[in-house]
Every structure is written in structure tokens, then in C-alpha cells.
Design an enzyme around this catalytic site. Structure first.
Site, PDB file in Angstrom:
ATOM      1  N   HIS A 291       0.833  -1.205   0.000  1.00  0.00           N
ATOM      2  CA  HIS A 291       0.000   0.000   0.000  1.00  0.00           C
ATOM      3  C   HIS A 291       0.868   1.256   0.000  1.00  0.00           C
ATOM      4  O   HIS A 291       0.560   2.229  -0.694  1.00  0.00           O
ATOM      5  CB  HIS A 291      -0.919   0.000   1.225  1.00  0.00           C
ATOM      6  N   HIS A 334       0.868  -3.073   9.486  1.00  0.00           N
ATOM      7  CA  HIS A 334       2.265  -3.265   9.108  1.00  0.00           C
ATOM      8  C   HIS A 334       3.162  -2.756  10.216  1.00  0.00           C
ATOM      9  O   HIS A 334       2.788  -1.859  10.980  1.00  0.00           O
ATOM     10  CB  HIS A 334       2.593  -2.491   7.817  1.00  0.00           C
ATOM     11  N   ASP A 338       8.329  -1.905   7.754  1.00  0.00           N
ATOM     12  CA  ASP A 338       7.710  -2.242   6.458  1.00  0.00           C
ATOM     13  C   ASP A 338       7.414  -0.975   5.663  1.00  0.00           C
ATOM     14  O   ASP A 338       7.689  -0.898   4.460  1.00  0.00           O
ATOM     15  CB  ASP A 338       6.401  -3.005   6.672  1.00  0.00           C
TER      16      ASP A 338
END
Length: 405
Positions: A291, A334, A338
Site C-alpha cells: 500500500h 504493518h 515495512d
């Protein structure tokens, strides 16, 4: 005594060069009156010699002097690149055009007739503007890049299924310590907001892409970069399986028995774009955040291919990017590492790609062509930065054309 490089030449060195080349008559004009040094000598064009303040009158001298200057430019390509003056054998601007006040030349002599054999754009006042270069859309390369990114997305979806099968047991491997996740309480609706930021950025980018004159090149670059980053993501999330970042995530391994079940799940992830808004929920694909990659890449493309004066669009794009990253972390979907690694890799690849493309440095670098063969293939016919020019993509209906005239 070894002479200094051309870039360090003083007017005295230029005077000596002119005498050696047989242009003694112009030493006083160029070196004493106008103080021409090495850098300005390399930047000279035929238009400079013909127009004020030099205004050389003898055509033969102009042609011979330009031939000597081009030979000098060819011997100092590295210096030209440092000065931002790419050379193609015709002029230091790389296009053979005359320049007026730093812009592509009109018919500077005041004539209303465009020269034969060149591409010109006519102004409403009857003057002509010479096209500095032609950017071929090469739609077939754009189709190849689209096939590439679709394949990578499909492969990524299958790898996501594999890593979901290998997700560590939550009872044995609790969430890892994380400064941000341990300090900020989880916001249940935050991940949906992060995806909403991505959707808005995608809509803005599609509008820019639709109206941009060189949309084929932009789409090709987008697909190339997106596919490459997600291919790297396949490697990082496959080689190391991180534990689930939050107890709210209901994850369990060994969900899909045979290969066909895994393929069906991969198709479901691929068709849903890996978004929770479309009902896709995955585990194990943590390093690094997909994302974050998408919203960051959309932000950089929007800001790169819109005019610098569009401050509202640029500010909105960056706000959506930063808020999207915050919402990803606030949702505890996350780890912080990350998101950080995703942002760093995406921005570095974007800047590296465009630096090479805009300077065409890869053409002189054999190493770049070896390490980035796909980049060299896609960008081999794009000469320098892509200008932000816009046009309406659809032709007007015949009736409307008749009414307008």
C-alpha cells in the site's frame, strides 16, 4: 605544460585556441570584449554567432568556426553533460535549434514562413515555433510494459498466498516490538482510510495521464517502476516471514490445500487489487508494504508530471501520501520498518530512473545497460525530460467541428 580542461579555460586559453584554429580576427571580439571562457565557448551555437551582440557577418567564418566548436564539443562530452548541454553532433542543446532567450526559437528573423523539412508549430500571430524534439509514443512498448506489470501483479498475488501459508503461529511468535505500534493505539477504520487516500491519488493520476500529451511514455514509466518494485517485494516477503503485527489480525497458516486452491485465491487477490475495500484480507506479506508503494509512487508521478505552479495539486498529493502512511501504521496492519523500507525503495527507484532518463547518462554507461536492460529498452528513444504538455485526448464530433468552424 599540460593545458587545463576546456571547462577551466580562461579567455587567454580561448584566445590561444582561436589563433591555433586560424580565427585571429575574432580574438579581440570574443576574448577581450566579451570575455569568452571555456564553458561559454562550449555552449556557443550558430545563432549566438549570427545574432547580437556578436553578429559575425562572414558566412564562411561562421560555418568554419562552428565546425571547430562542434569538434571541441565532441572531444568534451563529459564536460557538456556536467553543464547540462547534451550533444548530438549538431549543437550543444542536442536539437540543432536556435534558441531565443532560453526558449525554443520562433522565426527570430521575423519571417512568417516556416523552413521546409522541419516541424514547426504556428502561433496565432503568424510566427512559428520550431519543435525542439519529437517524443515518439511507441505504444507497442507501452503495451509490453502493461503486460509486464499485470504479470508481476499476478505473480505477487501467488507469492502472497504462499507466505500466508507460512505465517508464524501467533501463540508461538507474538508481535515484534515496534516503537510506533506500541505507542499509538490501534484505529480500526484507519486502514480503510489509507486505501481511500490511495483511491483519490489514483483518480488524480488518471486525470493527469488522460490529459497529458505524452501519456504513452508516462504510462510506460509507471508500469515499469510499479512492476519492478513489486517484483522486489515478492523477494523480500518470501525469504523472511515476519510475525503478525497485531493480535486483532486473525491469521492462520495452511489454509489452502492443493495448487488449484492457491491459484484461485491468487486470482481473487489479483482481481481485488489486494485491497480490503474489495474484500481481500491477507497475512504474512509484511516486508515491505505494498500500500505504501502504491500511494508513494502515485504521489511522485502526480508531482513530477504536473506544472510546478500547480501548488494545490502538489500539496494535496503529498498530504494524501503522508496521511495514507500514517493510517497504515495507525491500523497496525504493518510494522514501521515495512512502511519505511517501502517508502525508501520506491522513492529511490523513482528518482534514479528519472535521473538516468532525463540526463541520458545510461547511453554512455555500459554498466547501466547491463544492470537495467528493461529501462534501456523502454527509454532508448526518449531524448531528455518529458515536457508537461496537455491536450484533449478525444477528437471533436464532426457536427461540433462544423459549428465551431
Amino acid at each position: 605544460m599540460i593545458p587545463p580542461s576546456v571547462r577551466r579555460w580562461t579567455p587567454k586559453h580561448v584566445a590561444k585556441w582561436l589563433k591555433d584554429e586560424g580565427f585571429c580576427d575574432y580574438v579581440d571580439l570574443l576574448c577581450h570584449k566579451h570575455r569568452l571562457d571555456g564553458s561559454s565557448l562550449l555552449a556557443l551555437s550558430e545563432y549566438d554567432l549570427r545574432s547580437p551582440p556578436l553578429e559575425l557577418k562572414v558566412l564562411g567564418d561562421i560555418k568554419r568556426l562552428m565546425a571547430s566548436i562542434r569538434k571541441l564539443q565532441k572531444q568534451n562530452l563529459d564536460t557538456l553533460e556536467e553543464l547540462g548541454l547534451p550533444f548530438d553532433g549538431h549543437s550543444p542543446t542536442g536539437s540543432g535549434d536556435w534558441l531565443c532567450n532560453g526558449e525554443a526559437a520562433r522565426a527570430c528573423d521575423g519571417s512568417d514562413t516556416a523552413p521546409v523539412g522541419e516541424e514547426y508549430q504556428k502561433y496565432t500571430n503568424g510566427k512559428y515555433k520550431q519543435q525542439t524534439r519529437r517524443l515518439d509514443p511507441e505504444c507497442w512498448k507501452t503495451v509490453l510494459s502493461s503486460v509486464y506489470v499485470v504479470f508481476v501483479f499476478g505473480f505477487t498475488s501467488f507469492v502472497m498466498v504462499i507466505v500466508h501459508e507460512r505465517v508464524p503461529d501467533m501463540a508461538t511468535y507474538p508481535p515484534l516490538p515496534d516503537i510506533f505500534l506500541d505507542s499509538v493505539p490501534r484505529i480500526p477504520w484507519a486502514f480503510a482510510m489509507a486505501e481511500a487516500c490511495g483511491v483519490i491519488l489514483c483518480i488524480i493520476w488518471l486525470m493527469v495521464l488522460l490529459l497529458h500529451k505524452h501519456r504513452s511514455i508516462l504510462l510506460r514509466r509507471m508500469c515499469s517502476l510499479m512492476g519492478t518494485v513489486f517484483m522486489l517485494r515478492c523477494i523480500t516477503m518470501f525469504v523472511t516471514s515476519l510475525s503478525v503485527p497485531g493480535q486483532h489480525l486473525q491469521c492462520s497458516g495452511k489454509m489452502y490445500g492443493d495448487t488449484w486452491a492457491k491459484l484461485r485465491r491468487a486470482v481473487a487477490i489479483w482481481s481485488g487489487f489486494g485491497m480490503t475495500l474489495t474484500g481481500v484480507h491477507t497475512c504474512g506479506d509484511y516486508m515491505f508494504s505494498g500500500h505504501t508503494v502504491v500511494i508513494t509512487l502515485l504521489n511522485f508521478f502526480v508531482t513530477e508530471y504536473t506544472p510546478r505552479s500547480w501548488h494545490f495539486i502538489h500539496t494535496l498529493s503529498w498530504v494524501l501520501n503522508l496521511f495514507g502512511i500514517f493510517f497504515i501504521l495507525a491500523a497496525h496492519e504493518h510494522y514501521s520498518i515495512d512502511v519505511f523500507i517501502a517508502f525508501y525503495i520506491t522513492t529511490r527507484l523513482f528518482l534514479y530512473y528519472h535521473t538516468l532518463a532525463n540526463t541520458r547518462a545510461y547511453q554512455q554507461s555500459r554498466r547501466a545497460r547491463i544492470w537495467f536492460p528493461m529501462f534501456s529498452f523502454f527509454e532508448c528513444n526518449v531524448n531528455g525530460p518529458v515536457p508537461n504538455e496537455y491536450c484533449w485526448p478525444f477528437s471533436r464530433p464532426a457536427v461540433l467541428k462544423f459549428v465551431i468552424g
